[in-house]
Design a protein around this motif. Structure first.
Motif, PDB file in Angstrom:
ATOM      1  N   PHE A   9       2.639 -11.564 -10.902  1.00  9.19           N
ATOM      2  CA  PHE A   9       3.953 -12.191 -10.848  1.00  9.19           C
ATOM      3  C   PHE A   9       4.827 -11.392  -9.903  1.00  9.19           C
ATOM      4  CE2 PHE A   9       2.491 -13.532 -15.083  1.00  9.19           C
ATOM      5  CZ  PHE A   9       2.666 -14.901 -14.959  1.00  9.19           C
ATOM      6  N   VAL A  10       5.508 -12.077  -8.999  1.00 17.04           N
ATOM      7  CA  VAL A  10       6.340 -11.407  -7.995  1.00 17.04           C
ATOM      8  C   VAL A  10       7.758 -11.963  -8.016  1.00 17.04           C
ATOM      9  CG1 VAL A  10       4.366 -10.861  -6.522  1.00 17.04           C
ATOM     10  CG2 VAL A  10       5.627 -12.972  -6.120  1.00 17.04           C
ATOM     11  N   ASP A  11       8.711 -11.098  -7.708  1.00 18.82           N
ATOM     12  CA  ASP A  11      10.122 -11.484  -7.678  1.00 18.82           C
ATOM     13  C   ASP A  11      10.446 -12.408  -6.511  1.00 18.82           C
ATOM     14  OD1 ASP A  11      10.556  -9.767  -9.835  1.00 18.82           O
ATOM     15  OD2 ASP A  11      11.085  -8.096  -8.538  1.00 18.82           O
ATOM     16  N   ASP A  12       9.794 -12.196  -5.396  1.00 19.15           N
ATOM     17  CA  ASP A  12      10.106 -12.910  -4.154  1.00 19.15           C
ATOM     18  C   ASP A  12       8.802 -13.102  -3.392  1.00 19.15           C
ATOM     19  OD1 ASP A  12      10.610 -13.093  -1.268  1.00 19.15           O
ATOM     20  OD2 ASP A  12      12.711 -12.672  -1.751  1.00 19.15           O
ATOM     21  N   GLN A  13       8.381 -14.355  -3.231  1.00 16.33           N
ATOM     22  CA  GLN A  13       7.086 -14.609  -2.598  1.00 16.33           C
ATOM     23  C   GLN A  13       7.047 -14.184  -1.139  1.00 16.33           C
ATOM     24  OE1 GLN A  13       6.490 -18.810  -3.908  1.00 16.33           O
ATOM     25  NE2 GLN A  13       4.484 -18.036  -4.577  1.00 16.33           N
ATOM     26  N   ALA A  14       8.112 -14.372  -0.390  1.00 17.93           N
ATOM     27  CA  ALA A  14       8.116 -13.968   1.022  1.00 17.93           C
ATOM     28  C   ALA A  14       7.998 -12.442   1.145  1.00 17.93           C
ATOM     29  CB  ALA A  14       9.376 -14.466   1.722  1.00 17.93           C
ATOM     30  N   LYS A  15       8.744 -11.728   0.322  1.00 22.13           N
ATOM     31  CA  LYS A  15       8.679 -10.260   0.308  1.00 22.13           C
ATOM     32  C   LYS A  15       7.286  -9.802  -0.105  1.00 22.13           C
ATOM     33  CE  LYS A  15      10.912  -6.359  -1.990  1.00 22.13           C
ATOM     34  NZ  LYS A  15      11.940  -5.982  -2.958  1.00 22.13           N
ATOM     35  N   ALA A  16       6.723 -10.459  -1.127  1.00 19.73           N
ATOM     36  CA  ALA A  16       5.379 -10.112  -1.603  1.00 19.73           C
ATOM     37  C   ALA A  16       4.341 -10.375  -0.519  1.00 19.73           C
ATOM     38  CB  ALA A  16       5.034 -10.901  -2.859  1.00 19.73           C
ATOM     39  N   LEU A  17       4.446 -11.503   0.171  1.00 21.04           N
ATOM     40  CA  LEU A  17       3.493 -11.810   1.232  1.00 21.04           C
ATOM     41  C   LEU A  17       3.538 -10.726   2.304  1.00 21.04           C
ATOM     42  CD1 LEU A  17       1.368 -13.680   2.471  1.00 21.04           C
ATOM     43  CD2 LEU A  17       3.259 -14.922   3.562  1.00 21.04           C
ATOM     44  N   HIS A  18       4.724 -10.304   2.699  1.00 19.85           N
ATOM     45  CA  HIS A  18       4.853  -9.244   3.694  1.00 19.85           C
ATOM     46  C   HIS A  18       4.184  -7.963   3.193  1.00 19.85           C
ATOM     47  CE1 HIS A  18       6.482  -6.530   6.698  1.00 19.85           C
ATOM     48  NE2 HIS A  18       6.860  -5.751   5.691  1.00 19.85           N
ATOM     49  N   PHE A  19       4.496  -7.554   1.961  1.00 22.04           N
ATOM     50  CA  PHE A  19       3.958  -6.308   1.436  1.00 22.04           C
ATOM     51  C   PHE A  19       2.434  -6.368   1.312  1.00 22.04           C
ATOM     52  CE2 PHE A  19       2.673  -3.350  -1.870  1.00 22.04           C
ATOM     53  CZ  PHE A  19       3.277  -2.181  -1.438  1.00 22.04           C
ATOM     54  N   GLU A  73       7.908   0.054 -17.498  1.00 19.34           N
ATOM     55  CA  GLU A  73       8.567   1.057 -18.346  1.00 19.34           C
ATOM     56  C   GLU A  73       7.563   2.051 -18.917  1.00 19.34           C
ATOM     57  OE1 GLU A  73      11.548   3.059 -20.470  1.00 19.34           O
ATOM     58  OE2 GLU A  73      11.868   1.440 -19.041  1.00 19.34           O
ATOM     59  N   ASP A  74       6.377   1.546 -19.280  1.00 20.87           N
ATOM     60  CA  ASP A  74       5.341   2.403 -19.852  1.00 20.87           C
ATOM     61  C   ASP A  74       4.413   3.008 -18.799  1.00 20.87           C
ATOM     62  OD1 ASP A  74       6.340   1.940 -22.379  1.00 20.87           O
ATOM     63  OD2 ASP A  74       4.857   0.424 -22.902  1.00 20.87           O
ATOM     64  N   GLY A  75       4.660   2.684 -17.516  1.00 22.19           N
ATOM     65  CA  GLY A  75       3.847   3.235 -16.433  1.00 22.19           C
ATOM     66  C   GLY A  75       2.453   2.640 -16.346  1.00 22.19           C
ATOM     67  N   ILE A  76       2.282   1.422 -16.844  1.00 25.52           N
ATOM     68  CA  ILE A  76       0.963   0.785 -16.875  1.00 25.52           C
ATOM     69  C   ILE A  76       0.793  -0.144 -15.667  1.00 25.52           C
ATOM     70  CG2 ILE A  76      -0.545  -0.767 -18.168  1.00 25.52           C
ATOM     71  CD1 ILE A  76       0.938   0.206 -20.714  1.00 25.52           C
ATOM     72  N   PRO A  77      -0.244   0.069 -14.863  1.00 28.11           N
ATOM     73  CA  PRO A  77      -0.489  -0.823 -13.726  1.00 28.11           C
ATOM     74  C   PRO A  77      -0.876  -2.226 -14.186  1.00 28.11           C
ATOM     75  CG  PRO A  77      -1.706   1.238 -13.498  1.00 28.11           C
ATOM     76  CD  PRO A  77      -1.163   1.198 -14.886  1.00 28.11           C
ATOM     77  N   LEU A  78      -0.396  -3.213 -13.456  1.00 26.47           N
ATOM     78  CA  LEU A  78      -0.733  -4.611 -13.738  1.00 26.47           C
ATOM     79  C   LEU A  78      -2.121  -4.955 -13.219  1.00 26.47           C
ATOM     80  CD1 LEU A  78       0.244  -7.435 -14.707  1.00 26.47           C
ATOM     81  CD2 LEU A  78       0.955  -7.828 -12.350  1.00 26.47           C
ATOM     82  N   ASN A 121       5.872  -4.803  -9.851  1.00 25.78           N
ATOM     83  CA  ASN A 121       4.627  -4.397 -10.486  1.00 25.78           C
ATOM     84  C   ASN A 121       4.185  -2.994 -10.067  1.00 25.78           C
ATOM     85  OD1 ASN A 121       3.936  -7.208 -11.472  1.00 25.78           O
ATOM     86  ND2 ASN A 121       4.047  -7.548  -9.275  1.00 25.78           N
ATOM     87  N   LEU A 122       3.447  -2.355 -10.947  1.00 32.16           N
ATOM     88  CA  LEU A 122       2.718  -1.147 -10.590  1.00 32.16           C
ATOM     89  C   LEU A 122       1.272  -1.546 -10.347  1.00 32.16           C
ATOM     90  CD1 LEU A 122       4.087   1.421 -13.198  1.00 32.16           C
ATOM     91  CD2 LEU A 122       4.811   1.065 -10.827  1.00 32.16           C
ATOM     92  N   ILE A 123       0.688  -1.025  -9.281  1.00 32.22           N
ATOM     93  CA  ILE A 123      -0.693  -1.333  -8.907  1.00 32.22           C
ATOM     94  C   ILE A 123      -1.452  -0.020  -8.802  1.00 32.22           C
ATOM     95  CG2 ILE A 123      -2.206  -2.382  -7.170  1.00 32.22           C
ATOM     96  CD1 ILE A 123      -0.339  -4.429  -8.493  1.00 32.22           C
ATOM     97  N   GLN A 124      -2.648  -0.009  -9.358  1.00 30.95           N
ATOM     98  CA  GLN A 124      -3.499   1.191  -9.324  1.00 30.95           C
ATOM     99  C   GLN A 124      -4.566   1.043  -8.257  1.00 30.95           C
ATOM    100  OE1 GLN A 124      -4.659   3.195 -13.021  1.00 30.95           O
ATOM    101  NE2 GLN A 124      -6.773   2.813 -12.414  1.00 30.95           N
ATOM    102  N   LEU A 125      -4.771   2.111  -7.501  1.00 29.22           N
ATOM    103  CA  LEU A 125      -5.888   2.212  -6.576  1.00 29.22           C
ATOM    104  C   LEU A 125      -6.960   3.040  -7.258  1.00 29.22           C
ATOM    105  CD1 LEU A 125      -4.031   3.141  -3.256  1.00 29.22           C
ATOM    106  CD2 LEU A 125      -4.800   0.882  -4.004  1.00 29.22           C
ATOM    107  N   ALA A 126      -8.210   2.703  -7.022  1.00 27.26           N
ATOM    108  CA  ALA A 126      -9.294   3.487  -7.628  1.00 27.26           C
ATOM    109  C   ALA A 126     -10.462   3.576  -6.674  1.00 27.26           C
ATOM    110  CB  ALA A 126      -9.753   2.857  -8.936  1.00 27.26           C
ATOM    111  N   THR A 127     -11.060   4.759  -6.654  1.00 26.65           N
ATOM    112  CA  THR A 127     -12.311   4.972  -5.932  1.00 26.65           C
ATOM    113  C   THR A 127     -13.392   5.157  -6.988  1.00 26.65           C
ATOM    114  OG1 THR A 127     -11.218   6.054  -4.084  1.00 26.65           O
ATOM    115  CG2 THR A 127     -13.574   6.464  -4.335  1.00 26.65           C
ATOM    116  N   GLU A 128     -14.359   4.293  -6.963  1.00 29.18           N
ATOM    117  CA  GLU A 128     -15.448   4.387  -7.918  1.00 29.18           C
ATOM    118  C   GLU A 128     -16.446   5.433  -7.459  1.00 29.18           C
ATOM    119  OE1 GLU A 128     -17.086   0.563  -8.798  1.00 29.18           O
ATOM    120  OE2 GLU A 128     -15.119  -0.319  -9.074  1.00 29.18           O
TER     121      GLU A 128
END
Length: 130
Positions: A9-19, A73-78, A121-128
């Motif tokens: 879920f994003v606040d602004d689709q144009a901003k999200a598309l750019h990011f 708030e809880d620091g949990i990535p979406l 949103n918070l997003i997590q990067l991971a290297t397996e």
């Protein structure tokens, strides 16, 4: 069975598309007007253009805001994105101004980092492990 589509879920689709395209490097796959201000807007990995699509879904429903705010708030990535080298991607994204809430952290065989996607949103990067 396989996962075909998931969403953030994003606040602004144009901003999200750019990011998600200009900063993270995903590629726009679908951009279909839905009437009004919203669109069916998906991105994919350039490494897998026929792979799982990420829907940049408007956070218009009140439950979406409550859910996202509680996770942040809880620091949990979406969501979690796989990268070959978390530390290298962390450095690349920091150089582009991305704000991280967790620097690269080794957690056993996996290294992770968490960033703010600027869209709620918070997003997590991971290297397996290899």
């Amino acid at each position: 069975m396989k996962i075909h589509l998931t969403s953030v879920f994003v606040d602004d689709q144009a901003k999200a598309l750019h990011f998600y395209t200009e900063i993270l490097g995903f590629v726009k796959k679908h951009d279909v007007p839905l009437g009004g201000e919203h669109r069916w807007l998906t991105v994919v990995s350039p490494a897998e253009p026929g792979g799982t699509e990420l829907l940049l879904e408007p956070a218009a429903h009140p439950a979406a805001k409550t859910y996202r705010d509680a996770l942040v708030e809880d620091g949990i990535p979406l969501a979690q994105f796989a990268v070959d080298d978390v530390t290298a991607e962390y450095e690349r994204l920091r150089g582009l101004g991305v704000r991280f809430t967790q620097e690269p952290l080794e957690m056993g065989p996996v290294t992770t980092a968490v960033f703010d996607d600027t869209c709620g949103n918070l997003i997590q990067l991971a290297t397996e492990p290899k």
